[in-house]
Design a protein around this motif. Structure first.
Motif, short mmCIF file in Angstrom:
data_model
loop_
_atom_site.label_atom_id
_atom_site.label_comp_id
_atom_site.label_asym_id
_atom_site.label_seq_id
_atom_site.Cartn_x
_atom_site.Cartn_y
_atom_site.Cartn_z
N GLY A 110 -15.38 -9.85 -3.70
CA GLY A 110 -14.41 -8.88 -3.32
C GLY A 110 -13.29 -9.80 -2.99
O GLY A 110 -12.45 -9.40 -2.34
N LEU A 111 -13.06 -10.92 -3.52
CA LEU A 111 -11.74 -11.81 -3.31
C LEU A 111 -10.39 -11.11 -3.90
O LEU A 111 -10.39 -10.33 -4.85
N ALA A 131 -16.91 -14.45 -9.31
CA ALA A 131 -16.67 -14.67 -8.24
C ALA A 131 -15.92 -13.59 -7.42
O ALA A 131 -16.38 -13.12 -6.24
N ALA A 132 -14.90 -13.40 -7.77
CA ALA A 132 -13.80 -12.55 -7.32
C ALA A 132 -14.46 -11.00 -7.37
O ALA A 132 -14.41 -10.38 -6.15
N ALA A 133 -15.26 -10.67 -8.40
CA ALA A 133 -15.73 -9.35 -8.45
C ALA A 133 -17.07 -9.28 -7.70
O ALA A 133 -17.34 -8.23 -7.01
N VAL A 163 -14.66 -17.62 -12.07
CA VAL A 163 -13.57 -17.18 -11.18
C VAL A 163 -13.66 -15.70 -10.99
O VAL A 163 -13.61 -15.10 -9.80
N ILE A 164 -13.63 -15.08 -12.17
CA ILE A 164 -13.59 -13.51 -12.46
C ILE A 164 -14.76 -13.02 -11.77
O ILE A 164 -14.75 -12.07 -11.06
#
Length: 129
Positions: free
Chosen positions: A128-129, A123-125, A120-121
């Protein structure tokens, strides 16, 4: 005649004589390196707020071979801490829960949780979520 209680002599490195205590001290001392790394990242955020020139100078500092070595050592100690913590966790669960769930299941669930949070981290990085 005064009576003095017997005080057993103890070396300063008493924990090095037994593997359990030695591993415990290594695991707990890794928190010191993690704290220093957190301070480094906080200092980086402060430099980011100050502007592009300050940020670039902080990035140049991070490219220093000593900082790279510090980062690699901190990463290694953090992984060691996580692995030993995950192995220890089933032994400190309440007795009722230990009877219902096998130790290896708890370990696998913790590693799955770590993988999910890491994904999740990442993917967010990445996105850019």
């Amino acid at each position: 005649m005064s009576r003095r209680p017997y005080v057993r002599p103890m070396k300063r490195t008493w924990y090095m004589d037994h593997p359990f205590y030695r591993n415990y001290m290594i695991r707990e001392s890794s928190a010191f390196f993690d704290g220093l790394y957190c301070l480094n990242l906080f200092f980086g955020l402060v430099q980011l707020v100050r502007g592009e020139e300050s940020w670039n100078s902080w990035l140049d500092l991070q490219a220093n071979p000593l900082m790279i070595l510090f980062t690699v050592v901190t990463l290694g100690l953090t992984i060691y801490h996580a692995v030993t913590y995950f192995e220890m966790t089933p032994r400190v669960l309440p007795q009722q829960l230990r009877k219902m769930v096998k130790d290896h299941v708890v370990n696998k669930l913790m590693y799955v949780g770590l993988a999910v949070v890491s994904a999740v981290i990442l993917a967010a990085a990445t996105f850019g979520l």
